[in-house]
Design an enzyme around this catalytic site. Structure first.
Site, PDB file in Angstrom:
ATOM      1  N   TYR A  48       0.849  -1.187   0.000  1.00 47.64           N
ATOM      2  CA  TYR A  48       0.000   0.000   0.000  1.00 47.64           C
ATOM      3  C   TYR A  48       0.885   1.236   0.000  1.00 47.64           C
ATOM      4  O   TYR A  48       1.902   1.291   0.709  1.00 47.64           O
ATOM      5  CB  TYR A  48      -0.915   0.004   1.226  1.00 47.64           C
ATOM      6  CG  TYR A  48      -1.787   1.241   1.304  1.00 47.64           C
ATOM      7  CD1 TYR A  48      -2.796   1.458   0.379  1.00 47.64           C
ATOM      8  CD2 TYR A  48      -1.574   2.212   2.282  1.00 47.64           C
ATOM      9  CE1 TYR A  48      -3.580   2.602   0.429  1.00 47.64           C
ATOM     10  CE2 TYR A  48      -2.360   3.351   2.344  1.00 47.64           C
ATOM     11  CZ  TYR A  48      -3.352   3.548   1.414  1.00 47.64           C
ATOM     12  OH  TYR A  48      -4.118   4.681   1.459  1.00 47.64           O
ATOM     13  N   ASP A  62      -0.596  16.123   5.542  1.00 47.72           N
ATOM     14  CA  ASP A  62      -1.480  15.411   4.611  1.00 47.72           C
ATOM     15  C   ASP A  62      -2.746  16.235   4.378  1.00 47.72           C
ATOM     16  O   ASP A  62      -3.827  15.899   4.840  1.00 47.72           O
ATOM     17  CB  ASP A  62      -1.819  14.043   5.192  1.00 47.72           C
ATOM     18  CG  ASP A  62      -2.674  13.198   4.260  1.00 47.72           C
ATOM     19  OD1 ASP A  62      -2.644  13.449   3.043  1.00 47.72           O
ATOM     20  OD2 ASP A  62      -3.377  12.295   4.758  1.00 47.72           O
ATOM     21  N   ASP A  89      -2.880   5.599  -2.841  1.00 43.85           N
ATOM     22  CA  ASP A  89      -3.785   6.643  -2.382  1.00 43.85           C
ATOM     23  C   ASP A  89      -3.735   7.807  -3.376  1.00 43.85           C
ATOM     24  O   ASP A  89      -2.695   8.443  -3.544  1.00 43.85           O
ATOM     25  CB  ASP A  89      -3.326   7.090  -0.990  1.00 43.85           C
ATOM     26  CG  ASP A  89      -4.161   8.195  -0.384  1.00 43.85           C
ATOM     27  OD1 ASP A  89      -5.080   8.716  -1.052  1.00 43.85           O
ATOM     28  OD2 ASP A  89      -3.889   8.556   0.776  1.00 43.85           O
ATOM     29  N   ASP A  91      -5.899  10.438  -3.171  1.00 45.90           N
ATOM     30  CA  ASP A  91      -6.619  11.552  -2.554  1.00 45.90           C
ATOM     31  C   ASP A  91      -7.994  11.741  -3.212  1.00 45.90           C
ATOM     32  O   ASP A  91      -8.748  10.800  -3.358  1.00 45.90           O
ATOM     33  CB  ASP A  91      -5.778  12.822  -2.600  1.00 45.90           C
ATOM     34  CG  ASP A  91      -4.623  12.794  -1.606  1.00 45.90           C
ATOM     35  OD1 ASP A  91      -4.597  11.902  -0.737  1.00 45.90           O
ATOM     36  OD2 ASP A  91      -3.735  13.663  -1.696  1.00 45.90           O
ATOM     37  N   HIS A 116      -7.201   4.467  -4.842  1.00 49.01           N
ATOM     38  CA  HIS A 116      -8.464   4.836  -4.202  1.00 49.01           C
ATOM     39  C   HIS A 116      -8.656   6.346  -4.236  1.00 49.01           C
ATOM     40  O   HIS A 116      -7.717   7.125  -4.135  1.00 49.01           O
ATOM     41  CB  HIS A 116      -8.608   4.257  -2.792  1.00 49.01           C
ATOM     42  CG  HIS A 116      -7.682   4.788  -1.739  1.00 49.01           C
ATOM     43  ND1 HIS A 116      -7.816   6.027  -1.181  1.00 49.01           N
ATOM     44  CD2 HIS A 116      -6.656   4.206  -1.097  1.00 49.01           C
ATOM     45  CE1 HIS A 116      -6.904   6.205  -0.251  1.00 49.01           C
ATOM     46  NE2 HIS A 116      -6.165   5.111  -0.187  1.00 49.01           N
ATOM     47  N   GLU A 118     -11.263   9.459  -2.674  1.00 42.83           N
ATOM     48  CA  GLU A 118     -12.101   9.702  -1.507  1.00 42.83           C
ATOM     49  C   GLU A 118     -13.146  10.769  -1.772  1.00 42.83           C
ATOM     50  O   GLU A 118     -13.025  11.554  -2.729  1.00 42.83           O
ATOM     51  CB  GLU A 118     -11.234  10.076  -0.304  1.00 42.83           C
ATOM     52  CG  GLU A 118     -10.450  11.350  -0.482  1.00 42.83           C
ATOM     53  CD  GLU A 118      -9.259  11.413   0.461  1.00 42.83           C
ATOM     54  OE1 GLU A 118      -9.198  12.392   1.241  1.00 42.83           O
ATOM     55  OE2 GLU A 118      -8.391  10.520   0.416  1.00 42.83           O
ATOM     56  N   CYS A 126      -6.395  14.600   6.587  1.00 47.39           N
ATOM     57  CA  CYS A 126      -6.166  13.233   7.041  1.00 47.39           C
ATOM     58  C   CYS A 126      -7.481  12.640   7.519  1.00 47.39           C
ATOM     59  O   CYS A 126      -8.273  13.293   8.205  1.00 47.39           O
ATOM     60  CB  CYS A 126      -5.147  13.224   8.178  1.00 47.39           C
ATOM     61  SG  CYS A 126      -4.962  11.618   8.977  1.00 47.39           S
ATOM     62  N   ARG A 161     -13.225   5.502  -1.437  1.00 49.71           N
ATOM     63  CA  ARG A 161     -13.129   5.702   0.012  1.00 49.71           C
ATOM     64  C   ARG A 161     -14.202   6.687   0.445  1.00 49.71           C
ATOM     65  O   ARG A 161     -14.388   7.738  -0.184  1.00 49.71           O
ATOM     66  CB  ARG A 161     -11.750   6.231   0.376  1.00 49.71           C
ATOM     67  CG  ARG A 161     -11.637   6.724   1.807  1.00 49.71           C
ATOM     68  CD  ARG A 161     -10.228   7.149   2.130  1.00 49.71           C
ATOM     69  NE  ARG A 161     -10.205   8.321   2.994  1.00 49.71           N
ATOM     70  CZ  ARG A 161      -9.117   8.891   3.479  1.00 49.71           C
ATOM     71  NH1 ARG A 161      -7.922   8.376   3.181  1.00 49.71           N
ATOM     72  NH2 ARG A 161      -9.182   9.962   4.236  1.00 49.71           N
ATOM     73  N   GLU A 191     -13.524   4.651   5.850  1.00 50.09           N
ATOM     74  CA  GLU A 191     -12.550   5.314   6.702  1.00 50.09           C
ATOM     75  C   GLU A 191     -13.111   5.632   8.078  1.00 50.09           C
ATOM     76  O   GLU A 191     -14.267   6.029   8.223  1.00 50.09           O
ATOM     77  CB  GLU A 191     -12.062   6.609   6.030  1.00 50.09           C
ATOM     78  CG  GLU A 191     -11.028   7.395   6.806  1.00 50.09           C
ATOM     79  CD  GLU A 191      -9.694   6.676   6.968  1.00 50.09           C
ATOM     80  OE1 GLU A 191      -9.691   5.560   7.549  1.00 50.09           O
ATOM     81  OE2 GLU A 191      -8.675   7.224   6.527  1.00 50.09           O
ATOM     82  N   ASN A 213      -8.802   0.051   7.305  1.00 51.00           N
ATOM     83  CA  ASN A 213      -7.602   0.841   7.567  1.00 51.00           C
ATOM     84  C   ASN A 213      -7.213   0.693   9.035  1.00 51.00           C
ATOM     85  O   ASN A 213      -7.897   1.200   9.918  1.00 51.00           O
ATOM     86  CB  ASN A 213      -7.858   2.309   7.234  1.00 51.00           C
ATOM     87  CG  ASN A 213      -6.644   3.184   7.491  1.00 51.00           C
ATOM     88  OD1 ASN A 213      -5.543   2.696   7.726  1.00 51.00           O
ATOM     89  ND2 ASN A 213      -6.847   4.500   7.447  1.00 51.00           N
TER      90      ASN A 213
END
Length: 302
Positions: A48, A62, A89, A91, A116, A118, A126, A161, A191, A213
């Site tokens: 990952y 982040d 990731d 974002d 992924h 989100e 974050c 996500r 998440e 996660n």
């Protein structure tokens, strides 16, 4: 030598097969290609690539400051380091749905097995911090459809996500996940679920593969792999674990050197030169050099 010998397309097939296998795929985070090599050697199922870890490695928070170029370059290098599939990731897709489409194409071409996206507003935060905000369901569906439509390899996994649990509550997050699945998402990343009962409720409500996660210092209880598999989850990530382990050791080691004036006390805990050379296939590169430069210089008249 020179990284993976398995084509990216084959890694995606393996990732798809793993998602359909009914067992839990364990994917630790790797913040560098060398860490990814250790992930593979220690018997995990995939790698990952965390946006939070990548940001931190650049000494940035982040909060959406990294660019697609930075993410693709680091992600591609990590993916190439092992024969395992890598999930990255991405974002919020770095912008509007058209940006999400380009992000998908770029990361696919970089050799990743999946990404992924989100449903946070852009710029994101974050996932385990307070005061997050999520976009409308319709806007997130646009991101997902753009990503699904942009991939050229149908085995490239598009994971959606949702951060809605902390913003709108668990039932709303489950409803969002269902809509994201209907829009073409292959995998759902829920998440910041709080405890085992919430993971169980999410599994009962969503009928496509699910990702858990297990990040430290966050809002989720740290469930073990056996529990997550029993609950029916398909993937577990440990996104920043290796970075936290490494940085804890770096900080403690530097404080020891500052206090003692030498690193001598730290040497027993260090990775040896021999082990590093083993990880980077030093002997194979040396053998390659010997096989290429296997001539001797003749006299001046030759």
């Amino acid at each position: 030598m020179l990284g993976s010998t398995i084509p990216a397309a084959s890694k995606r097939v393996a990732f798809r097969a793993g998602l359909a296998s009914g067992r839990l795929l364990r994917m630790p985070g790797a913040f560098s290609p060398l860490v990814a090599r250790i992930v593979a050697e220690t018997g995990f199922d995939g790698v990952y690539i965390s946006g939070a870890a990548l940001s931190a490695d650049l000494a940035l928070p982040d909060i959406g400051l990294t660019t697609l170029t930075e993410v693709a370059a680091r992600g591609g290098a990590i993916a190439q380091a092992t024969d395992l599939p890598s999930l990255i990731d991405a974002d919020t897709g770095f912008g509007e749905p058209l940006n999400a489409a380009r992000t998908t194409r770029v990361l696919e071409q970089a050799g990743l097995a999946g990404l992924h996206l989100e449903d946070q507003v852009n710029p994101k935060r974050c996932g385990h911090l307070d005061n997050k905000a999520v976009v409308s369901v319709a806007e997130m569906l646009g991101r997902i459809r753009a990503a699904v439509g942009a991939r050229t390899d149908p085995n490239f996994v598009v994971c959606a996500r949702t951060d809605a649990r902390a913003v709108e509550g668990l039932p709303a997050a489950i409803d969002r996940a269902k809509a994201y699945a209907d829009a073409g998402a292959d995998l759902i990343f829920a998440e910041a679920l709080a405890d085992e009962s919430e993971f169980e409720a999410f599994r009962a409500g969503v009928d496509i593969p699910l990702l858990a996660n297990m990040t430290e210092f966050g809002k989720s209880a740290l469930l073990d792999a056996a529990t997550l598999e029993r609950l029916g989850f398909n993937v577990v990530i440990y996104p920043v674990t290796t970075l936290r382990i490494a940085m804890g050791a770096v900080e403690a080691g530097l404080r020891t050197i500052a206090a003692d004036g030498t690193q001598a006390a730290l040497v027993p805990a260090m990775q040896t030169r021999a082990r590093l050379y083993e990880l980077v296939d030093y002997a194979d590169y040396n053998q390659f050099d010997s096989s290429v430069y296997n001539f001797t210089l003749g006299g001046a008249d030759q």
